[in-house]
Structure formats: structure tokens, C-alpha cells
Design a protein around this motif. Structure first.
Motif, PDB file in Angstrom:
ATOM      1  N   ARG A 171     -61.205  61.967  41.504  1.00  0.00           N
ATOM      2  CA  ARG A 171     -61.613  61.303  40.939  1.00  0.00           C
ATOM      3  C   ARG A 171     -60.682  59.993  42.148  1.00  0.00           C
ATOM      4  NH1 ARG A 171     -59.240  56.596  36.290  1.00  0.00           N
ATOM      5  NH2 ARG A 171     -61.035  54.661  37.078  1.00  0.00           N
ATOM      6  N   LYS A 172     -60.734  58.974  42.585  1.00  0.00           N
ATOM      7  CA  LYS A 172     -59.743  58.090  43.108  1.00  0.00           C
ATOM      8  C   LYS A 172     -60.132  56.513  43.028  1.00  0.00           C
ATOM      9  CE  LYS A 172     -61.152  60.054  47.428  1.00  0.00           C
ATOM     10  NZ  LYS A 172     -61.598  59.944  48.557  1.00  0.00           N
ATOM     11  N   ALA A 173     -59.011  56.516  41.830  1.00  0.00           N
ATOM     12  CA  ALA A 173     -58.462  55.194  40.891  1.00  0.00           C
ATOM     13  C   ALA A 173     -58.430  53.905  42.367  1.00  0.00           C
ATOM     14  CB  ALA A 173     -57.067  55.118  40.217  1.00  0.00           C
ATOM     15  N   LYS A 243     -71.565  60.059  42.572  1.00  0.00           N
ATOM     16  CA  LYS A 243     -71.222  60.984  42.139  1.00  0.00           C
ATOM     17  C   LYS A 243     -69.848  60.326  42.152  1.00  0.00           C
ATOM     18  CE  LYS A 243     -72.973  64.907  42.276  1.00  0.00           C
ATOM     19  NZ  LYS A 243     -73.305  66.503  43.084  1.00  0.00           N
ATOM     20  N   HIS A 244     -69.154  59.814  43.135  1.00  0.00           N
ATOM     21  CA  HIS A 244     -67.837  59.392  43.369  1.00  0.00           C
ATOM     22  C   HIS A 244     -67.808  57.404  42.561  1.00  0.00           C
ATOM     23  CE1 HIS A 244     -66.337  61.072  46.021  1.00  0.00           C
ATOM     24  NE2 HIS A 244     -66.538  61.639  46.565  1.00  0.00           N
ATOM     25  N   LEU A 245     -69.012  56.525  42.623  1.00  0.00           N
ATOM     26  CA  LEU A 245     -69.608  55.589  41.490  1.00  0.00           C
ATOM     27  C   LEU A 245     -69.537  56.414  40.575  1.00  0.00           C
ATOM     28  CD1 LEU A 245     -69.865  52.901  42.222  1.00  0.00           C
ATOM     29  CD2 LEU A 245     -71.935  52.965  42.268  1.00  0.00           C
ATOM     30  N   TYR A 246     -69.827  57.007  40.070  1.00  0.00           N
ATOM     31  CA  TYR A 246     -70.035  57.095  38.229  1.00  0.00           C
ATOM     32  C   TYR A 246     -68.404  57.634  38.238  1.00  0.00           C
ATOM     33  CZ  TYR A 246     -75.009  58.588  37.364  1.00  0.00           C
ATOM     34  OH  TYR A 246     -76.072  58.187  36.910  1.00  0.00           O
ATOM     35  N   ARG A 247     -67.317  58.306  38.842  1.00  0.00           N
ATOM     36  CA  ARG A 247     -66.411  59.666  38.764  1.00  0.00           C
ATOM     37  C   ARG A 247     -65.240  58.147  38.457  1.00  0.00           C
ATOM     38  NH1 ARG A 247     -62.998  61.576  36.194  1.00  0.00           N
ATOM     39  NH2 ARG A 247     -61.478  63.549  37.065  1.00  0.00           N
ATOM     40  N   ASP A 248     -64.882  57.338  39.496  1.00  0.00           N
ATOM     41  CA  ASP A 248     -64.503  56.287  39.455  1.00  0.00           C
ATOM     42  C   ASP A 248     -63.937  55.361  38.212  1.00  0.00           C
ATOM     43  OD1 ASP A 248     -63.220  57.995  41.496  1.00  0.00           O
ATOM     44  OD2 ASP A 248     -64.505  56.679  43.399  1.00  0.00           O
ATOM     45  N   ALA A 249     -65.608  54.823  37.661  1.00  0.00           N
ATOM     46  CA  ALA A 249     -65.780  53.691  37.040  1.00  0.00           C
ATOM     47  C   ALA A 249     -64.909  53.846  35.489  1.00  0.00           C
ATOM     48  CB  ALA A 249     -67.363  53.114  37.085  1.00  0.00           C
ATOM     49  N   HIS A 250     -64.118  52.913  35.286  1.00  0.00           N
ATOM     50  CA  HIS A 250     -63.522  53.137  33.991  1.00  0.00           C
ATOM     51  C   HIS A 250     -63.954  53.264  32.861  1.00  0.00           C
ATOM     52  CE1 HIS A 250     -59.965  52.243  31.903  1.00  0.00           C
ATOM     53  NE2 HIS A 250     -60.411  52.029  30.865  1.00  0.00           N
ATOM     54  N   ASN A 314     -55.369  55.147  31.698  1.00  0.00           N
ATOM     55  CA  ASN A 314     -55.753  56.014  32.632  1.00  0.00           C
ATOM     56  C   ASN A 314     -56.017  57.398  31.491  1.00  0.00           C
ATOM     57  OD1 ASN A 314     -56.609  54.475  34.865  1.00  0.00           O
ATOM     58  ND2 ASN A 314     -55.009  55.096  36.007  1.00  0.00           N
ATOM     59  N   GLN A 315     -54.690  58.520  31.139  1.00  0.00           N
ATOM     60  CA  GLN A 315     -54.907  59.051  30.558  1.00  0.00           C
ATOM     61  C   GLN A 315     -55.915  59.184  29.232  1.00  0.00           C
ATOM     62  OE1 GLN A 315     -50.682  60.745  28.785  1.00  0.00           O
ATOM     63  NE2 GLN A 315     -51.726  62.106  28.493  1.00  0.00           N
ATOM     64  N   GLU A 316     -55.783  58.004  28.589  1.00  0.00           N
ATOM     65  CA  GLU A 316     -57.133  58.352  27.267  1.00  0.00           C
ATOM     66  C   GLU A 316     -58.258  58.028  27.858  1.00  0.00           C
ATOM     67  OE1 GLU A 316     -54.305  55.589  23.964  1.00  0.00           O
ATOM     68  OE2 GLU A 316     -55.039  54.311  25.925  1.00  0.00           O
ATOM     69  N   ARG A 317     -58.498  57.488  28.851  1.00  0.00           N
ATOM     70  CA  ARG A 317     -59.533  57.443  29.830  1.00  0.00           C
ATOM     71  C   ARG A 317     -59.980  58.501  30.255  1.00  0.00           C
ATOM     72  NH1 ARG A 317     -62.076  59.003  34.020  1.00  0.00           N
ATOM     73  NH2 ARG A 317     -63.995  57.569  34.845  1.00  0.00           N
ATOM     74  N   ASP A 318     -59.107  59.837  30.792  1.00  0.00           N
ATOM     75  CA  ASP A 318     -59.465  60.827  30.886  1.00  0.00           C
ATOM     76  C   ASP A 318     -59.885  61.679  29.837  1.00  0.00           C
ATOM     77  OD1 ASP A 318     -59.685  59.826  33.977  1.00  0.00           O
ATOM     78  OD2 ASP A 318     -57.366  60.523  34.412  1.00  0.00           O
ATOM     79  N   MET A 319     -59.365  61.744  29.341  1.00  0.00           N
ATOM     80  CA  MET A 319     -59.245  62.416  27.945  1.00  0.00           C
ATOM     81  C   MET A 319     -60.216  62.531  26.996  1.00  0.00           C
ATOM     82  SD  MET A 319     -55.301  62.359  25.991  1.00  0.00           S
ATOM     83  CE  MET A 319     -55.762  62.953  24.924  1.00  0.00           C
TER      84      MET A 319
END
Length: 349
Positions: A171-173, A243-250, A314-319
Motif C-alpha cells: 500500500r502506498k498512501a 490491485k493497487h487502486l483497490y489497495r490504496d483506497a481508503h 490509517n491504523q483503523e482502516r488497515d485493521m
């Protein structure tokens, strides 16, 4: 197992989720073949037959189906075109067992579009042919109930859409966080609702990215959104870029009015991205307790969901994304669902 043939009128990328499902099943059963009347030029492994007219009538496909021996199994995808009707009639005549996957095309919301014509076609043409199926396949329990009412004498089995278990890309913020919709751009996807709700959230320092092949509806949506520079239409995105578009989305947002486990919801979750979507997609209710959010497709619920998720760190989003990914692997992966298809196909020998 007998020779397995997948039959659909259109498996081009423009067909949306049907293509994804058919191609995925073929990957799981690599000896199977796909027969269609519309494909993309680079689909070298798919056999295409000429067609004509709005029904996509194909005498070539009909002749080819008649030439298949009784050691075959047909898996028919979709319900409204000549390809499905011809396959069902050929199967009945030649004693070829078949399973029918309507892919949500008999869902109540979709009957509203061309309602009279569809009802007449169902009662006068297709229902008697499809009733001879060994199985009718539903993707969700709700679809299973609807299909059992339409085909009371045929066994209706429920197997959800499935995705491969894939490693997440890095993931690239992004410089600005964004909500994402990706998929076929169609009125039933609730995109006009999404645009209106997002445009009303002027305080959000977010972008909204919409990815999908351009069509008349996407052009109409672009006109609606032209006053908001935060809204971006990306066109079609494939492969690693997707895949990157999915991964980077909030968060991924799919406010569909009618769906049967939209593949894009599963793909986004597999990339560890939280997903806001609707109860009308047929996902298990546990989705909302495992990092995802289920709403009804209306302004208030969509607005609240987008505002709430925009406040995540970002941490809550990743969890949330990690939890949803684990849930999708448990309930919607091919590891879990391939044995179900194996049992169906083997029982038809």
C-alpha cells in the motif's frame, strides 16, 4: 467428469461480473471450454460464434451445440439470450445434463426494466426450457428463495461467487485519501446516488475515483459531476494497476440497488480494503461485523457510512481491511467453494 462447457452470450469485459465468474470457474476446471457469441479479441482460449439481431441469435452456436455428444455437461450462464435458450433446448433433446446460473438476472429489482417483455419471454419461451435443468444455481440465499418460487420442481443450489486467495500488493498512501468505485457502470450500481452524496460532503478532504469502461451512463454521470473537481473518472483499469487502486483506497464503495455478491466487493476485500456496500448485494450479514459496512442504498445511510469511515485513522482502516480480508477468505474463497462445484459437476455424470 464429463466434458464441461460454459455457455454465455457475452463474456467480453463489457459484460461485467459474468465474465469474471465464468473465467474464474474455467481456471478452477481448466479442461472446461467457454462458448459464446461475444468475446474480446485477446480471449484466444474462448470459442466465439457469429450472431445477429438483438437476441444475438447464432445458428453457428446452435449447430455446434448439436454436435456435442452426450458425454458433455453444460453450465449455462445468464437467461435472456439465444445462447442460453439454444443450450437448454439442445441439452434436453440430447439428454445432456445442465446447470443454469442466472447470475441475478431474475432478481426482483431487475424485472422493473422491460418488465412486460421479460415476463412474456420467461413464461412463453425460457421457463419451460430452463425447468429441465438438473440444478439451478443461486449465488445468495435470498436469490435461492426467489429462484425456487420460479422453478418449484427443480433443485436450486446455493454457491456464492468466489475469489482466489491473493497476496496483497504494497500500500502506498496517496497524497489525498480517496473513496473508490470500480466495475461496470450501470444504473443499478447506485452511482448517481454515490455522486450526489459525495458532492454534498463538501467538508471531506477526499477524492472519489470511479473506474470502469466508458458508456452512455458514465458520460451522463460525468456531466453530473463536472462541477466537483474531487470526482475523477478513470476509465477501465486492469491487472496490477487495478490491485493497487483497490489497495490504496481508503474504502471501496458500491451502493448497488441489486447484486448477487458483486465480485468487485470481494476483490477489494482481498486487497485488504474496507468495503461499504448494500444489503441488496446478498452478502452475509456478518460482513458488517468483520470490517465491512452494509447499508441500504439511500442518501442517509450512505452519507453516514462515508462520514464515519472518513474519520478512521490509517491504523483503523488497515485493521478493518485485514479483518474483512480474513472473512472473505473464510467464506468466499475458491479454497472453500471449489469442492461445492466439484460435487455438482460429478453428480451430473
Amino acid at each position: 467428469m464429463k466434458n464441461l462447457y460454459h455457455i454465455a452470450e457475452d463474456v467480453s469485459r463489457a459484460s461485467g461480473g459474468v465474465r469474471t465468474v465464468v473465467k474464474d470457474i474455467q481456471i478452477q476446471f481448466p479442461d472446461s471450454k467457454i462458448l459464446t457469441t461475444v468475446k474480446d479479441q485477446d480471449d484466444l482460449d474462448i470459442q466465439e460464434f457469429s450472431n445477429k439481431g438483438p437476441w444475438l441469435y447464432s445458428s453457428d452456436l446452435k449447430a455446434h451445440l448439436n454436435g456435442l455428444v452426450s458425454t458433455s455437461i453444460f453450465h449455462i450462464h445468464g437467461v435472456w439470450m439465444h445462447a442460453q435458450y439454444a443450450a437448454a433446448k439442445t441439452a434436453a433433446k440430447s439428454n445432456i445434463p445442465f446447470v443454469l446460473s442466472p447470475h441475478g438476472m431474475y432478481e426482483p429489482w431487475l424485472w422493473k426494466e422491460g418488465r412486460l417483455k421479460k415476463k412474456l419471454y420467461f413464461k412463453g419461451v425460457s421457463s419451460s426450457a430452463f425447468a429441465k435443468a438438473r440444478y439451478i444455481h443461486a449465488i445468495t440465499p435470498e436469490e435461492q428463495k426467489n429462484l425456487q418460487k420460479l422453478f418449484p420442481k427443480t433443485e436450486v443450489v446455493c454457491i456464492p461467487n468466489a475469489v482466489e486467495i491473493e497476496e496483497m500488493v504494497e500500500r502506498k498512501a496517496p497524497s489525498r485519501p480517496y473513496f473508490l468505485f470500480l466495475g461496470r457502470i450501470h444504473p443499478k450500481k447506485g452511482l448517481e446516488l454515490l455522486l450526489n452524496v459525495f458532492a454534498s460532503l463538501k467538508m471531506l478532504d477526499f477524492d472519489l475515483k470511479i473506474a470502469g469502461p466508458e458508456n452512455d451512463h458514465s458520460k451522463e454521470l460525468q456531466r453530473l459531476a463536472q462541477q466537483d473537481p474531487r470526482i475523477r473518472f478513470l476509465g477501465e483499469v486492469r491487472g496490477l494497476d487495478k490491485k493497487h487502486l483497490y489497495r490504496d483506497a481508503h474504502a471501496f464503495v458500491a451502493p448497488s440497488y441489486s447484486e448477487v455478491v458483486g465480485m468487485v466487493n470481494l476483490e477489494a476485500a482481498m486487497m485488504g480494503t474496507p468495503v461499504i456496500t448494500t444489503h441488496q448485494t446478498g452478502l452475509l450479514n456478518e460482513w458488517s461485523h468483520n470490517g465491512g459496512i452494509l447499508i441500504n442504498p439511500n442518501r442517509e445511510e450512505l452519507r453516514n457510512a462515508m462520514v464515519d469511515t472518513s474519520k478512521w485513522t490509517n491504523q483503523e482502516r488497515d485493521m478493518a481491511g485485514k479483518k474483512l480480508r480474513e472473512f472473505v477468505i473464510k467464506e468466499y474463497s475458491w479454497k472453500v467453494n471449489k469442492p461445492k462445484w466439484e460435487a455438482i459437476y460429478n453428480s451430473m455424470t
